[in-house]
Design a protein around this motif. Structure first.
Motif, PDB file in Angstrom:
ATOM      1  N   GLU A 112       0.864  -1.176   0.000  1.00 37.74           N
ATOM      2  CA  GLU A 112       0.000   0.000   0.000  1.00 37.74           C
ATOM      3  C   GLU A 112       0.900   1.225   0.000  1.00 37.74           C
ATOM      4  O   GLU A 112       1.758   1.378   0.872  1.00 37.74           O
ATOM      5  CB  GLU A 112      -0.905   0.002   1.228  1.00 37.74           C
ATOM      6  CG  GLU A 112      -1.853   1.186   1.298  1.00 37.74           C
ATOM      7  CD  GLU A 112      -2.820   1.099   2.461  1.00 37.74           C
ATOM      8  OE1 GLU A 112      -3.253   2.156   2.962  1.00 37.74           O
ATOM      9  OE2 GLU A 112      -3.134  -0.037   2.877  1.00 37.74           O
ATOM     10  N   THR A 113       0.738   2.087  -1.003  1.00 34.60           N
ATOM     11  CA  THR A 113       1.613   3.248  -1.111  1.00 34.60           C
ATOM     12  C   THR A 113       0.944   4.335  -1.940  1.00 34.60           C
ATOM     13  O   THR A 113      -0.119   4.112  -2.530  1.00 34.60           O
ATOM     14  CB  THR A 113       2.967   2.849  -1.738  1.00 34.60           C
ATOM     15  OG1 THR A 113       3.890   3.927  -1.609  1.00 34.60           O
ATOM     16  CG2 THR A 113       2.821   2.480  -3.206  1.00 34.60           C
ATOM     17  N   ALA A 114       1.556   5.504  -1.983  1.00 34.40           N
ATOM     18  CA  ALA A 114       1.037   6.597  -2.800  1.00 34.40           C
ATOM     19  C   ALA A 114       1.120   6.204  -4.274  1.00 34.40           C
ATOM     20  O   ALA A 114       2.154   5.734  -4.745  1.00 34.40           O
ATOM     21  CB  ALA A 114       1.836   7.871  -2.534  1.00 34.40           C
ATOM     22  N   ASP A 115       0.039   6.396  -5.000  1.00 40.80           N
ATOM     23  CA  ASP A 115      -0.016   5.990  -6.400  1.00 40.80           C
ATOM     24  C   ASP A 115       0.769   6.959  -7.274  1.00 40.80           C
ATOM     25  O   ASP A 115       0.898   8.143  -6.964  1.00 40.80           O
ATOM     26  CB  ASP A 115      -1.472   5.943  -6.863  1.00 40.80           C
ATOM     27  CG  ASP A 115      -1.618   5.297  -8.227  1.00 40.80           C
ATOM     28  OD1 ASP A 115      -0.767   4.451  -8.570  1.00 40.80           O
ATOM     29  OD2 ASP A 115      -2.571   5.643  -8.947  1.00 40.80           O
ATOM     30  N   LEU A 145      11.913  -3.463  -2.152  1.00 41.45           N
ATOM     31  CA  LEU A 145      10.766  -2.605  -2.435  1.00 41.45           C
ATOM     32  C   LEU A 145      10.861  -1.304  -1.645  1.00 41.45           C
ATOM     33  O   LEU A 145      10.565  -0.224  -2.160  1.00 41.45           O
ATOM     34  CB  LEU A 145       9.471  -3.341  -2.093  1.00 41.45           C
ATOM     35  CG  LEU A 145       9.107  -4.492  -3.036  1.00 41.45           C
ATOM     36  CD1 LEU A 145       8.002  -5.349  -2.432  1.00 41.45           C
ATOM     37  CD2 LEU A 145       8.671  -3.957  -4.401  1.00 41.45           C
ATOM     38  N   ARG A 146      11.291  -1.407  -0.406  1.00 41.59           N
ATOM     39  CA  ARG A 146      11.430  -0.217   0.430  1.00 41.59           C
ATOM     40  C   ARG A 146      12.473   0.731  -0.166  1.00 41.59           C
ATOM     41  O   ARG A 146      12.281   1.944  -0.197  1.00 41.59           O
ATOM     42  CB  ARG A 146      11.823  -0.630   1.849  1.00 41.59           C
ATOM     43  CG  ARG A 146      11.962   0.536   2.813  1.00 41.59           C
ATOM     44  CD  ARG A 146      12.195   0.054   4.226  1.00 41.59           C
ATOM     45  NE  ARG A 146      13.402  -0.752   4.329  1.00 41.59           N
ATOM     46  CZ  ARG A 146      13.777  -1.379   5.435  1.00 41.59           C
ATOM     47  NH1 ARG A 146      13.019  -1.329   6.513  1.00 41.59           N
ATOM     48  NH2 ARG A 146      14.891  -2.079   5.461  1.00 41.59           N
ATOM     49  N   TYR A 147      13.572   0.172  -0.661  1.00 43.12           N
ATOM     50  CA  TYR A 147      14.610   0.996  -1.277  1.00 43.12           C
ATOM     51  C   TYR A 147      14.064   1.709  -2.511  1.00 43.12           C
ATOM     52  O   TYR A 147      14.321   2.896  -2.720  1.00 43.12           O
ATOM     53  CB  TYR A 147      15.803   0.128  -1.658  1.00 43.12           C
ATOM     54  CG  TYR A 147      16.913   0.895  -2.347  1.00 43.12           C
ATOM     55  CD1 TYR A 147      17.813   1.656  -1.609  1.00 43.12           C
ATOM     56  CD2 TYR A 147      17.045   0.854  -3.734  1.00 43.12           C
ATOM     57  CE1 TYR A 147      18.829   2.364  -2.236  1.00 43.12           C
ATOM     58  CE2 TYR A 147      18.052   1.564  -4.367  1.00 43.12           C
ATOM     59  CZ  TYR A 147      18.941   2.316  -3.617  1.00 43.12           C
ATOM     60  OH  TYR A 147      19.930   3.023  -4.247  1.00 43.12           O
ATOM     61  N   TYR A 148      13.295   0.980  -3.324  1.00 40.11           N
ATOM     62  CA  TYR A 148      12.712   1.601  -4.515  1.00 40.11           C
ATOM     63  C   TYR A 148      11.775   2.740  -4.136  1.00 40.11           C
ATOM     64  O   TYR A 148      11.758   3.797  -4.773  1.00 40.11           O
ATOM     65  CB  TYR A 148      11.948   0.573  -5.346  1.00 40.11           C
ATOM     66  CG  TYR A 148      11.056   1.231  -6.371  1.00 40.11           C
ATOM     67  CD1 TYR A 148      11.598   1.903  -7.463  1.00 40.11           C
ATOM     68  CD2 TYR A 148       9.671   1.223  -6.216  1.00 40.11           C
ATOM     69  CE1 TYR A 148      10.780   2.540  -8.381  1.00 40.11           C
ATOM     70  CE2 TYR A 148       8.856   1.855  -7.131  1.00 40.11           C
ATOM     71  CZ  TYR A 148       9.416   2.511  -8.210  1.00 40.11           C
ATOM     72  OH  TYR A 148       8.601   3.153  -9.109  1.00 40.11           O
ATOM     73  N   GLY A 153       3.466   4.207 -13.582  1.00 36.76           N
ATOM     74  CA  GLY A 153       4.577   3.272 -13.696  1.00 36.76           C
ATOM     75  C   GLY A 153       4.867   2.457 -12.456  1.00 36.76           C
ATOM     76  O   GLY A 153       5.776   1.612 -12.464  1.00 36.76           O
ATOM     77  N   LEU A 154       4.107   2.672 -11.397  1.00 32.06           N
ATOM     78  CA  LEU A 154       4.382   1.988 -10.129  1.00 32.06           C
ATOM     79  C   LEU A 154       4.288   0.472 -10.272  1.00 32.06           C
ATOM     80  O   LEU A 154       5.166  -0.264  -9.820  1.00 32.06           O
ATOM     81  CB  LEU A 154       3.409   2.482  -9.058  1.00 32.06           C
ATOM     82  CG  LEU A 154       3.550   1.864  -7.665  1.00 32.06           C
ATOM     83  CD1 LEU A 154       4.894   2.230  -7.051  1.00 32.06           C
ATOM     84  CD2 LEU A 154       2.411   2.319  -6.758  1.00 32.06           C
ATOM     85  N   LEU A 155       3.243  -0.014 -10.928  1.00 30.71           N
ATOM     86  CA  LEU A 155       3.039  -1.458 -11.066  1.00 30.71           C
ATOM     87  C   LEU A 155       4.194  -2.116 -11.806  1.00 30.71           C
ATOM     88  O   LEU A 155       4.717  -3.152 -11.379  1.00 30.71           O
ATOM     89  CB  LEU A 155       1.721  -1.729 -11.795  1.00 30.71           C
ATOM     90  CG  LEU A 155       1.462  -3.183 -12.213  1.00 30.71           C
ATOM     91  CD1 LEU A 155       1.400  -4.082 -10.992  1.00 30.71           C
ATOM     92  CD2 LEU A 155       0.188  -3.279 -13.032  1.00 30.71           C
TER      93      LEU A 155
END
Length: 208
Positions: free
Chosen positions: A135-138, A194-197, A141-143
């Protein structure tokens, strides 16, 4: 709140796309045309009402092989196509969607703090797969980037549910490694990547 949900699990033959917000006929027709322009076939569509909210579902397959959509780039194009049509026919949704800043007539006044909005969790979902929840700010290109990160560490994505709720992306992925659920070490590697990205090392992480 505008919601766009891409569901890969509920139908074995088709990718299900659900839109909750608008019910204008022009928007539905234009959305179907736009999806066909992506090389997709809208096998069927349904409209249901839950209180004041209209929910429209499209059952989508690829024109070239008649199968559901697996390519993450194409899934992202589907998502952006539907959001663009939502912004076109319901410009009032612009300030309630993260994409309103890039494509809408009015950017959201209140932007999410990524530190607060982001949650990443991995838990077992049987002996052969794990459930990754993000769950994160949209943003555009996120997906595709999330799928790429998962693939880069040799984790397989078996299915996905892509949910855009206003400013927030809520994505779920069934993942496995060599046919088995992720162990705790690999789960932590995945979470860390994922956290780093997401560029927020202080993100609140729950990993099981």
């Amino acid at each position: 709140m505008p919601i766009v949900l891409i569901d890969q699990d509920s139908d074995s033959e088709a990718t299900v796309v659900q839109l909750s917000f608008g019910d204008r006929l022009g928007a539905l027709i234009d959305t179907m045309r736009a999806l066909k322009d992506l090389g997709l076939d809208v096998a069927k569509g349904t409209v249901a009402t839950e209180g004041p909210v209209k929910q429209t579902k499209f059952f989508i397959t690829r024109l070239d092989n008649g199968r559901k959509v697996e390519d993450p780039d194409l899934l992202e194009r589907i998502r952006l196509t539907i959001i663009n049509n939502l912004l076109k026919y319901h410009p009032e949704s612009s300030e309630r969607l993260a994409m309103g800043e890039a494509f809408g007539v009015k950017a959201p006044e209140n932007k999410l703090d990524v530190d607060i909005a982001t949650r990443i969790r991995v838990k077992e979902d049987g002996p052969k797969r794990s459930l990754l929840s993000i769950e994160t700010a949209d943003r555009p290109g996120l997906l595709v980037e999330i799928i790429k990160i998962i693939a880069d560490i040799n984790i397989d994505v078996e299915s996905a549910e892509i949910d855009t709720e206003g400013l927030v992306a809520k994505d779920k992925f069934h993942v496995s490694y060599r046919g088995a659920a992720l162990n705790s070490s690999l789960s932590q590697v995945l979470v860390n990547c994922l956290r780093y990205y997401l560029r927020r090392p202080e993100t609140d992480i729950d990993s099981y």
